[in-house]
Write a protein that holds these residues in place. Structure first.
Motif, short mmCIF file in Angstrom:
data_model
loop_
_atom_site.label_atom_id
_atom_site.label_comp_id
_atom_site.label_asym_id
_atom_site.label_seq_id
_atom_site.Cartn_x
_atom_site.Cartn_y
_atom_site.Cartn_z
N GLY A 9 -5.93 -1.80 2.09
CA GLY A 9 -7.71 -2.34 2.88
C GLY A 9 -8.51 -2.14 1.70
N LYS A 10 -8.39 -0.68 0.60
CA LYS A 10 -9.55 -0.05 0.33
C LYS A 10 -10.19 -1.72 -0.31
N GLY A 11 -9.39 -2.38 -0.78
CA GLY A 11 -10.33 -3.87 -1.79
C GLY A 11 -11.22 -4.30 -0.82
N THR A 12 -10.51 -4.72 -0.08
CA THR A 12 -11.50 -5.13 1.45
C THR A 12 -12.66 -4.28 1.96
N SER A 55 -12.90 -1.80 -9.83
CA SER A 55 -11.50 -1.79 -8.81
C SER A 55 -10.61 -1.30 -9.89
N THR A 56 -10.63 -0.12 -10.40
CA THR A 56 -9.38 0.14 -11.67
C THR A 56 -8.07 -0.92 -11.70
N GLY A 57 -8.14 -1.49 -10.45
CA GLY A 57 -6.29 -2.32 -11.18
C GLY A 57 -7.49 -3.53 -11.12
N ILE A 61 -15.91 3.35 -6.10
CA ILE A 61 -14.83 3.65 -7.07
C ILE A 61 -13.74 2.87 -6.30
N ASP A 62 -13.06 2.17 -6.70
CA ASP A 62 -11.78 1.54 -5.53
C ASP A 62 -10.58 1.96 -6.62
N GLY A 63 -9.60 2.97 -6.38
CA GLY A 63 -7.77 2.64 -7.39
C GLY A 63 -8.00 4.18 -8.17
N TYR A 93 -7.09 -12.57 -0.46
CA TYR A 93 -7.37 -13.57 0.91
C TYR A 93 -5.71 -12.48 2.07
N ASN A 94 -5.52 -13.05 3.01
CA ASN A 94 -4.79 -12.96 4.18
C ASN A 94 -3.88 -13.80 4.93
N THR A 95 -2.99 -14.38 5.13
CA THR A 95 -2.67 -15.94 5.78
C THR A 95 -2.66 -15.31 7.02
N ARG A 98 0.36 -14.94 -5.72
CA ARG A 98 0.70 -13.77 -5.63
C ARG A 98 0.60 -12.55 -6.61
N ARG A 99 0.50 -11.37 -6.13
CA ARG A 99 0.59 -10.04 -7.07
C ARG A 99 1.97 -9.88 -7.98
N PRO A 100 2.30 -10.07 -9.23
CA PRO A 100 3.19 -9.79 -9.25
C PRO A 100 3.72 -8.36 -9.06
N GLU A 105 -10.35 -1.73 14.39
CA GLU A 105 -10.34 -0.87 13.89
C GLU A 105 -11.03 0.23 12.75
N VAL A 106 -11.37 -0.71 11.81
CA VAL A 106 -11.95 0.30 10.87
C VAL A 106 -13.10 -0.51 10.61
N LEU A 107 -13.13 -1.63 11.23
CA LEU A 107 -13.84 -2.21 10.91
C LEU A 107 -15.55 -1.59 11.31
P1 AP5 Z 1 -6.13 -4.51 0.20
O1 AP5 Z 1 -8.06 -4.60 0.90
O2 AP5 Z 1 -5.73 -5.63 -0.76
O3 AP5 Z 1 -6.16 -3.13 -0.08
P2 AP5 Z 1 -6.10 -2.44 -1.61
O4 AP5 Z 1 -6.17 -1.05 -0.87
O5 AP5 Z 1 -7.04 -2.32 -1.64
O6 AP5 Z 1 -4.77 -2.38 -2.14
P3 AP5 Z 1 -3.86 -2.50 -3.53
O7 AP5 Z 1 -2.59 -2.83 -3.10
O8 AP5 Z 1 -4.75 -3.34 -4.75
O9 AP5 Z 1 -4.01 -1.51 -3.58
P4 AP5 Z 1 -3.43 -0.50 -4.83
O10 AP5 Z 1 -4.07 0.53 -4.88
O11 AP5 Z 1 -1.63 -0.56 -5.02
O12 AP5 Z 1 -3.87 -1.08 -6.21
P5 AP5 Z 1 -4.22 -1.33 -7.81
O13 AP5 Z 1 -4.82 -2.48 -7.50
O14 AP5 Z 1 -5.64 -0.13 -6.91
O15 AP5 Z 1 -5.37 -5.24 1.51
C1 AP5 Z 1 -4.41 -5.75 1.45
C2 AP5 Z 1 -3.82 -6.81 2.24
O16 AP5 Z 1 -4.19 -6.38 3.86
C3 AP5 Z 1 -5.00 -8.14 2.35
O17 AP5 Z 1 -4.23 -9.40 2.53
C4 AP5 Z 1 -5.87 -8.07 3.46
O18 AP5 Z 1 -6.54 -9.41 3.02
C5 AP5 Z 1 -4.99 -6.90 4.38
N1 AP5 Z 1 -5.96 -6.68 4.94
C6 AP5 Z 1 -6.58 -5.66 4.65
N2 AP5 Z 1 -7.39 -4.73 5.51
C7 AP5 Z 1 -7.24 -5.71 6.26
C8 AP5 Z 1 -7.20 -4.62 7.79
N3 AP5 Z 1 -8.57 -4.12 8.43
N4 AP5 Z 1 -6.55 -5.48 8.74
C9 AP5 Z 1 -6.30 -6.32 8.40
N5 AP5 Z 1 -5.88 -6.97 7.32
C10 AP5 Z 1 -6.48 -6.31 6.81
O19 AP5 Z 1 -3.52 -0.51 -8.78
C11 AP5 Z 1 -2.55 -1.73 -9.52
C12 AP5 Z 1 -1.36 -1.19 -10.40
O20 AP5 Z 1 -2.64 -0.56 -10.80
C13 AP5 Z 1 -1.79 1.16 -10.18
O21 AP5 Z 1 -0.26 -0.17 -9.26
C14 AP5 Z 1 -0.94 1.40 -11.01
O22 AP5 Z 1 -0.16 1.15 -11.49
C15 AP5 Z 1 -2.39 0.71 -11.49
N6 AP5 Z 1 -3.24 1.82 -11.84
C16 AP5 Z 1 -5.15 1.60 -10.88
N7 AP5 Z 1 -5.65 2.66 -10.68
C17 AP5 Z 1 -5.05 3.36 -11.32
C18 AP5 Z 1 -5.16 4.75 -11.88
N8 AP5 Z 1 -6.81 5.37 -11.91
N9 AP5 Z 1 -4.12 5.28 -12.45
C19 AP5 Z 1 -3.10 5.27 -13.34
N10 AP5 Z 1 -2.85 3.24 -12.55
C20 AP5 Z 1 -3.59 3.10 -11.82
#
Ligand code: AP5
Length: 234
Positions: free
Chosen positions: A19-22, A37-39, A89-91, A143-145, A165-167, A210-212
């Protein structure tokens, strides 16, 4: 001398899908804070088939981690853009080495991190959320359905463009991402606890509310006045 630059310099840290991005999106909507967000950066580079994107594509698709060198290059560019602002910063960092590199860059400029938020969510909850996640790739909106459905099913709220959907959200790749988290990223928690004992906030909770509530973005059901990260920001 010795005076730190003011402003918020915050990391959001946690497992993939925690839920980092959210949470970041909620915070930047409420406050004047820049966000990286580095992702999201990598997904845009991949979509554009830039040099960086070509190097990262297969690694991201397989659920592995992009090299520390390439990530630092990306983050340095972003930090230049963030100079003098409050930011989240996220990620990044995602390995101990990335954490040390980030600290050395920030400390050189006398603007160390001053908040690290750790989202602590059980794996089973995350797996359920990921299977319901849809994204708008150009903007990074998530988003989340079940939890935060788009106003029109399958369409981005702002642009009306189709969601996808993310691949890397298939069950196989997602479990590789979780494994990479445990192997390479989780050790950073101990590093943060040691380096920033008074700036590390852990938000636990498997439910959205709880998180909010812990983040100060929603009122608790009773009038208990628990401290929140928002009260630390403002
Ligand atoms: P969401 O907010 O999307 O979660 P997130 O933590 O942001 O998830 P990510 O999958 O984006 O994180 P990640 O760390 O795997 O990917 P990233 O893009 O950084 O929430 C998830 C879902 O839950 C959503 O549907 C949301 O609506 C729902 N939700 C959220 N909060 C909620 C709540 N409180 N209650 C209910 N539902 C909730 O990285 C992708 C790839 O990039 C990595 O795998 C890697 O290959 C590469 N990469 C990125 N950064 C680096 C780095 N620093 N070093 C090396 N590789 C990197």
């Amino acid at each position: 001398e010795g005076v730190e630059e003011r402003g918020l310099r915050m990391l959001i840290f946690g497992k993939p899908g925690s839920g980092k991005g959210t949470l970041s999106a909620r915070l930047i909507k409420e406050y004047d804070i820049a966000f990286v967000s580095t992702g999201d950066v990598l997904r845009k580079e991949i979509a554009a088939q830039s040099e960086v994107g070509k190097k990262a594509e297969a690694i991201v698709a397989s659920g592995g981690l992009v090299s520390d060198e390439l990530m630092l290059e990306i983050v340095k560019t972003e930090l230049d853009r963030l100079h003098g602002k409050s930011w989240i910063i996220d990620g990044f960092p995602r390995t101990l080495h990335q954490g040390e590199l980030l600290d050395s860059v920030l400390n050189q400029e006398n603007r160390p991190l001053n908040m690290i938020v750790h989202l602590n969510v059980p794996d089973a909850v995350i797996m359920a959320r990921i299977s319901a996640r849809w994204v708008h790739l150009p903007s990074g909106r998530v988003y989340n359905t079940t939890y935060s459905a788009p106003k029109v099913p399958g369409k981005d709220d702002i642009t009306g463009e189709p969601l996808s959907r993310r691949p890397d959200d298939t069950p196989e790749t997602f479990s590789k991402r979780l494994q990479a988290y445990y192997e390479s990223t989780a050790p950073l928690l101990e590093y943060f606890a040691k380096t920033y004992p008074s700036s590390l906030f852990s938000l636990s909770g498997s439910s959205s509310d709880e998180v909010l509530i812990a983040a100060g973005l929603k009122s608790p059901p009773s009038s208990s006045s628990s401290s929140s990260i928002i009260s630390s920001i403002s």
